[in-house]
Design a protein around this motif. Structure first.
Motif, PDB file in Angstrom:
ATOM      1  N   TYR A  51       0.816  -1.219   0.000  1.00  0.00           N
ATOM      2  CA  TYR A  51       0.000   0.000   0.000  1.00  0.00           C
ATOM      3  C   TYR A  51       0.849   1.268   0.000  1.00  0.00           C
ATOM      4  O   TYR A  51       0.322   2.368  -0.189  1.00  0.00           O
ATOM      5  N   THR A  57      -5.727   9.979  -7.038  1.00  0.00           N
ATOM      6  CA  THR A  57      -7.153   9.983  -6.755  1.00  0.00           C
ATOM      7  C   THR A  57      -7.732  11.256  -7.350  1.00  0.00           C
ATOM      8  O   THR A  57      -7.146  12.333  -7.215  1.00  0.00           O
ATOM      9  N   PRO A  62     -13.657   7.206  -4.483  1.00  0.00           N
ATOM     10  CA  PRO A  62     -13.120   6.235  -3.531  1.00  0.00           C
ATOM     11  C   PRO A  62     -12.067   5.312  -4.150  1.00  0.00           C
ATOM     12  O   PRO A  62     -11.472   4.500  -3.463  1.00  0.00           O
ATOM     13  N   SER A  98      -9.043   0.616  -3.566  1.00  0.00           N
ATOM     14  CA  SER A  98     -10.315   1.200  -3.196  1.00  0.00           C
ATOM     15  C   SER A  98     -10.504   1.090  -1.685  1.00  0.00           C
ATOM     16  O   SER A  98     -10.261   0.033  -1.105  1.00  0.00           O
ATOM     17  N   SER A  99     -10.909   2.191  -1.067  1.00  0.00           N
ATOM     18  CA  SER A  99     -11.279   2.148   0.343  1.00  0.00           C
ATOM     19  C   SER A  99     -12.776   1.964   0.413  1.00  0.00           C
ATOM     20  O   SER A  99     -13.553   2.907   0.198  1.00  0.00           O
ATOM     21  N   ASN A 101     -14.445   0.998   2.951  1.00  0.00           N
ATOM     22  CA  ASN A 101     -14.872   1.495   4.242  1.00  0.00           C
ATOM     23  C   ASN A 101     -13.591   1.961   4.925  1.00  0.00           C
ATOM     24  O   ASN A 101     -12.496   1.646   4.491  1.00  0.00           O
ATOM     25  N   ARG A 102     -13.737   2.679   6.043  1.00  0.00           N
ATOM     26  CA  ARG A 102     -12.521   3.157   6.711  1.00  0.00           C
ATOM     27  C   ARG A 102     -11.597   2.001   7.085  1.00  0.00           C
ATOM     28  O   ARG A 102     -10.389   2.142   7.108  1.00  0.00           O
ATOM     29  N   ARG A 103     -12.181   0.849   7.355  1.00  0.00           N
ATOM     30  CA  ARG A 103     -11.356  -0.272   7.767  1.00  0.00           C
ATOM     31  C   ARG A 103     -11.469  -1.470   6.816  1.00  0.00           C
ATOM     32  O   ARG A 103     -11.088  -2.576   7.155  1.00  0.00           O
ATOM     33  N   LYS A 105     -10.468  -2.309   2.841  1.00  0.00           N
ATOM     34  CA  LYS A 105      -9.854  -1.781   1.621  1.00  0.00           C
ATOM     35  C   LYS A 105      -9.482  -2.913   0.675  1.00  0.00           C
ATOM     36  O   LYS A 105      -9.302  -4.065   1.085  1.00  0.00           O
TER      37      LYS A 105
END
Lengths: 414, 407
Positions: A51, A57, A62, A98-99, A101-103, A105
């Motif tokens: 990562y 972006t 997202p 892509s994220s 959600n916050r947790r 990916k």
């Protein structure tokens, strides 16, 4: 070759006044993370490399995209015989992240090697953070063995060739379908991390291949390995790494499993034969800015005693890279340009042991030394020149074949 | 540092590299230090065929998927002949099952060669009870084309089966039943349907095609259109071949390998004019070593122009000689007696060390670890020559050995 190098050198000297800063407008349009080797990196580990890349972006989308490219030319000669000048498009890799959600990916990495000779999904995994110490990762993952396998992006290296032991003992890039856990624990100056995965593994091509030696990368030719396990036994990969701010990182890793098809339709075909690989990786930056990075690897393979000794039961290798920044300042309009001197020393022994008939050592090894110089107009782009000299000794220990040559190329994130 | 200075320095490094590259790139080893490489003056078409044969011989590695085994000795031709030189004890092969000229009594049990290795999940062949055997060290490949170009008449001319000249040396040809794919050439002269063998420790292969087809099959378990049957491991069953489609190698490839072997260069003698080497050669001849290790031949016309009318110094008569009980393993081939061995060529002898891993393994099974030891193990028809060698002064023996080492 001589004339091309001369021409290139003269061209560089003649264009020394050229200035450009074409990236600023581009970066204004897209948000680009160009944090490679900055202070923020001091507690990043090799396992974060997946990562730890510059992504583009657009606005608040997202999804972020990126990739890297590496190409070079080389002129190599072995014992007076050369194939001439070659131009190589080593690889182009595309990232898509892509994220969700916050947790949660997702990241994928698709690589085109040697033009389109090989097209591989090297990474396509979903990460779900349950707790900083417990993250679930599943999909096509890069087994965390050594450091190079996960941290292999061309723009991060001052050398055109990948380290021999990392691509011929550890078969980097070594990706498999599977799942597992990883986690990290931070204190003020320390970070400790672990990774544990179960994946599909090797097959019997590691001792039945056209290299005439035990060759773990031969498994990569099996296109079915992303669909099903060769023998139904998962490959286990474990890694633990620790890093202290301003000192460095050390990692220890192991992967092991059964490589042969020992049964089919319930019928026994052979005993279970294991392959185990251990690696030790380390990196540090000395006060004078000297960056030292290395990896040692050992592999043990249960080759049938009735098979030829041509195929090693034990392999070992390693490399150490030393990169010394010579100049770090604004150059040619680039604010953070760096000129580095670099040196790699590497060795790989594909067959550790002695001949049953004579007791003499089995050889089949390579020593190489690679001095180089690189110019980084920005942290994400490297232009590099290497001189490579290596000695390859055959199985019997006859006088080595000597290969040397010049390589010049670039690699950049995009 | 100014950027212009920096770029100037960077460019200067490349200019330096350009100037230095000629000395920074490894040069070609001396011609007399290598055994591999083609004979000079091949045509472009012949060069292409040589390279195809070179690739098949040295680069093609067989696997179970491409037909290896299931029992075998080596995975490629080059595994046994590093740099086209002599082999090493780890690739020594075992022949078994024939103890006299009546033929091999163990063909139904996997004779004549033991495949002592097996692919994963398979059992190697075992030596049958009661079978006599001998271990054979792979020979060097160099110069085989010129030996193959000699005529049967030339070889027969040196035979002296009844020792008419009374020198104690009675070389005889090995007469071999030809395989079905053998094609008689103008330089062959058969007797009772048999042909003179000239390749192999017992001279059991008539020509290089015969030798190559046998090696593909017996050493690697590779079938060809010339011989489409896998070696069978009778300890498992009469059908225990491999599962790869046959033939596993094409005729074109076999023929390319044969051409490669025919056109490998002859070893270049080193320091031929050195005084000790010259004196050593004279001692070699005066001790009658040269009576079997015939120093000079001339080829007749050949289908390959560069093999025609060539003078060669292989130091062999290609005949069988009784070498005494010490070298009698109780195994033989063709009509050779068990103590009889074909005189091995000596050219390239001095480069054995650079093909055998820094040591030498001489005689048919590699039992001798020096030239001196190899000579002292000669017996039978070579007894007189060995005695003359032993009787030489240390200085003269050293000269003779230096001559052999120069070959």
């Amino acid at each position: 070759m001589k004339h091309i190098l001369l021409l290139w050198g003269l061209l560089l000297m003649a264009t020394a006044q050229a200035q450009t800063d074409s990236t600023s407008a581009f970066n204004q349009l897209f948000g680009r993370d160009t944090t490679l080797r900055t202070k923020d990196q001091q507690l990043k580990l090799n396992m974060d490399a997946t990562y730890d890349r510059p992504f583009l972006t657009a606005n608040k989308m997202p999804v972020s995209v990126g990739g890297y490219l590496e190409a070079n030319t080389q002129y190599m000669q072995t014992d007076g015989i050369t194939e001439g000048l070659s131009f190589q498009m080593r690889r182009m890799t595309l990232f898509l992240a892509s994220s969700i959600n916050r947790r949660i990916k997702f990241l994928s990495e698709i690589e085109f090697e040697d033009g389109t000779k090989e097209i591989n999904i090297e990474f396509a995994a979903l990460d779900i953070e349950l707790h900083p110490l417990v993250n679930l990762r599943g999909g096509i993952i890069m087994n965390p063995i050594g450091s190079f396998n996960q941290n292999h992006d061309g723009p991060k290296w001052e050398f055109i060739d990948r380290p021999l032991s990392s691509i011929t003992i550890i078969p980097s890039t070594w990706s498999n379908v599977g799942f597992g856990l990883y986690g990290k624990k931070y204190t003020r100056d320390w970070v400790w991390a672990y990774e544990a995965y179960l994946t599909n593994g090797f097959d019997d091509q590691i001792i039945a291949n056209n290299q005439n030696r035990t060759f773990l990368p031969a498994t990569k030719a099996n296109r079915d390995r992303f669909e099903e396990s060769f023998n139904g036994v998962p490959l286990v990969t474990l890694k633990s790494a620790i890093k202290r701010r301003r000192i460095g990182e050390i990692g220890i890793s192991w992967m092991g499993g059964v490589y042969n098809k020992f049964q089919s339709d319930g019928l026994t075909l052979d005993k279970r034969r294991r392959v185990d690989v251990w690696a030790l990786d380390f990196n540090t930056t000395l006060p004078m800015g000297t960056y030292i990075n290395g990896e040692l690897v050992w592999a043990s393979i249960d080759v049938p005693s009735t098979y030829t000794q041509q195929f090693g039961r034990m392999q070992q290798g390693g490399w150490v890279d030393i990169v010394q920044p010579l100049v770090r300042k604004r150059m040619l309009g680039w604010n953070k340009a760096v000129v580095n001197a670099a040196l790699r020393v590497e060795r790989v022994d594909y067959n550790v042991g002695t001949f049953a008939e004579t007791g003499d050592p089995i050889r089949d090894d390579i020593w190489a030394i690679v001095p180089g110089i690189s110019f980084r107009p920005s942290p994400t782009t490297v232009i590099r020149g290497n001189y490579r000299y290596h000695w390859q000794t055959d199985l019997l220990g006859n006088p080595p074949a000597r290969t040397a040559g010049f390589q010049f190329g670039f690699s950049t994130y995009f | 540092m100014k950027k212009t200075t920096l770029l100037f320095l960077y460019g200067a490094v490349l200019v330096f590299a350009a100037v230095a590259c000629e000395t920074m790139l490894p040069g070609t080893p001396a011609d007399d230090a290598l055994l591999d490489g083609p004979i000079a003056e091949l045509t472009p078409e012949q060069n292409a065929l040589f390279l195809a044969g070179d690739a098949a011989f040295n680069n093609e590695i067989f696997t179970p998927a491409t037909g290896l085994g299931p029992t075998f000795v080596a995975t490629s031709c080059g595994s046994c002949h590093a740099g086209d030189g002599k082999g090493h004890p780890f690739t020594t092969l075992t022949r078994f099952g024939q103890s006299d000229e009546t033929g091999n009594q163990f063909m139904h049990q996997g004779g004549p060669q033991l495949q002592n290795r097996a692919i994963s999940g398979h059992t190697p062949e075992q030596l049958p009870k009661g079978a006599t055997f001998s271990n054979f060290m792979p020979p060097a490949n160099t110069g085989l084309g010129l030996l193959g170009a000699l005529s049967d008449e030339q070889i027969s001319a040196n035979a002296d089966p009844n020792d008419k000249d009374g020198d104690g040396i009675s070389g005889v040809p090995n007469w071999i039943e030809p395989p079905h794919f053998f094609k008689s050439q103008w330089y062959h002269k058969p007797q009772n349907g048999k042909y003179i063998g000239r390749f192999g420790k017992k001279a059991a292969a008539i020509d290089l095609l015969h030798q190559t087809v046998n090696a593909y099959k017996q050493d690697m378990g590779i079938t060809s259109e010339f011989d489409p049957e896998d070696p069978i491991n009778y300890a498992v069953s009469g059908q225990a071949g491999d599962l790869a489609d046959d033939p596993e190698v094409s005729s074109a490839k076999v023929n390319a390998v044969v051409f490669y072997l025919r056109t490998l260069k002859v070893p270049v003698q080193r320091t031929p004019n050195d005084a000790d080497v010259v004196a050593g050669k004279a001692l070699f001849m005066s001790t009658d070593c040269g009576k079997c290790h015939t120093p000079q031949w001339k080829t007749p016309q050949s289908d390959v122009a560069v093999l025609s009318n060539q003078t060669l110094a292989p130091y062999t008569d290609l005949l069988l000689h009784d070498m005494g009980s010490g070298l009698d393993d109780g195994y033989t081939e063709g009509i050779a007696k068990t103590a009889e061995w074909r005189t091995p060529p000596l050219w390239g002898l001095g480069l054995a060390e650079t093909a055998q891993g820094g040591r030498v393994f001489l005689l048919h099974d590699g039992r001798a670890h020096s030239l001196d030891e190899a000579i002292r193990l000669h017996g039978g028809e070579a007894t007189k020559s060995r005695s003359k060698y032993v009787a030489l002064t240390d200085t003269d023996r050293a000269k003779l050995l230096k001559f052999l080492d120069s070959l």
